[in-house]
Design an enzyme around this catalytic site. Structure first.
Site, PDB file in Angstrom:
ATOM      1  N   CYS A 216      30.504  16.489  52.238  1.00 23.56           N
ATOM      2  CA  CYS A 216      29.347  17.345  51.951  1.00 23.56           C
ATOM      3  C   CYS A 216      28.150  16.430  51.806  1.00 23.56           C
ATOM      4  O   CYS A 216      28.052  15.671  50.845  1.00 23.56           O
ATOM      5  CB  CYS A 216      29.577  18.155  50.672  1.00 23.56           C
ATOM      6  SG  CYS A 216      28.191  19.242  50.252  1.00 23.56           S
TER       7      CYS A 216
ATOM      8  N   GLU B 252      27.282  21.526  57.905  1.00 29.38           N
ATOM      9  CA  GLU B 252      28.207  20.592  58.544  1.00 29.38           C
ATOM     10  C   GLU B 252      27.910  20.602  60.039  1.00 29.38           C
ATOM     11  O   GLU B 252      27.417  21.604  60.571  1.00 29.38           O
ATOM     12  CB  GLU B 252      29.664  21.010  58.268  1.00 29.38           C
ATOM     13  CG  GLU B 252      30.674  19.910  58.496  1.00 29.38           C
ATOM     14  CD  GLU B 252      30.400  18.682  57.634  1.00 29.38           C
ATOM     15  OE1 GLU B 252      29.729  17.751  58.149  1.00 29.38           O
ATOM     16  OE2 GLU B 252      30.834  18.657  56.486  1.00 29.38           O
TER      17      GLU B 252
END
Length: 240
Positions: free
Chosen positions: A2, A109
């Site tokens: 992340c 992402e």
């Protein structure tokens, strides 16, 4: 992993959703493109005068352990692998008693194209827009160069735990790592500073993570998110 996420909640809304408290002077900057080393809200629990208090604080994203000589080490510690968090010197002390939650409205992402030449960013979020709270750790670091009692002598920092992505489904095709989400019940267990049974605590959180993440939605979004200077609500608008 992340490395970019969204948190644009007002202080009052964040406190209400997390069932926490915050100082009246607390200020949060809404961001649709949070990057490591920036200040972010975290939720933690402390025992004050014998009573447990759940609080929202602001911490620098990138954990700086108390023994560090330079806070720059936090640049490389914005994520902590759940497989090694109990052993790594950077994280193991915080894992024992300084666990926190990192609230997000979703995270970004990047997925490689079939030819490997380009990457498409995706915004990962809940269907109803509710908060996701990731398992995290926090630390206090004291700057020896500052005078004792100086208001900026202490640095509060944090990291987000990650785990392997599910073996199947959309998330499996997006990235091989996944930030560890916590349910409302597991958040309460994770934050409890008196809970010293850390390994069962971690295993319990990991056991629920794939089911929680399975309800998330993935939207392809503009490549503009790749530039951290871009920080507007348009970043999370799905491509059509």
């Amino acid at each position: 992993m992340c490395g970019r996420y969204v948190i644009a909640r007002a202080v009052g809304d964040l406190v209400a959703e997390l069932e926490a408290e915050a100082e009246a002077s607390l200020e949060l900057r809404a961001s649709y493109n949070v990057a490591p080393t920036t200040d972010v809200p975290i939720v933690l629990e402390r025992i004050i005068d014998g009573e447990l208090h759940r609080q929202v604080h602001v911490a620098k994203w990138g954990l700086v352990p108390g023994w560090a000589k330079d806070p720059a080490v936090g640049v490389r510690a914005f994520n902590a692998r759940s497989e090694t968090v109990a052993e790594k010197p950077t994280f193991r002390t915080a894992f024992k008693s300084r666990r926190c939650g990192v609230p997000v409205q979703g995270y970004y992402e990047w997925k490689k194209s079939p030819d490997g030449k380009t990457k498409q960013p995706y915004f990962v979020h809940t269907a109803d827009g509710s908060l996701i709270t990731f398992a995290g750790l926090y630390e206090w670091w004291k700057d020896p160069a500052k005078e004792d009692g100086a208001p900026d002598q202490w640095l509060l920092s944090c990291t987000i735990l990650t785990m392997a992505s599910p073996p199947e489904g959309e998330l499996a095709t997006l990235h091989d790592r996944l930030p560890v989400p916590l349910s409302r019940e597991s958040l309460a267990e994770w934050l409890d500073p008196e809970n010293k049974e850390t390994q069962p605590l971690l295993e319990s959180a990991l056991a629920q993570a794939w089911d929680l993440a399975g309800a998330w939605e993935l939207d392809a979004v503009s490549a503009a998110v790749g530039n951290v200077r871009n920080d507007t609500p348009e970043l999370i608008v799905p491509l059509t």
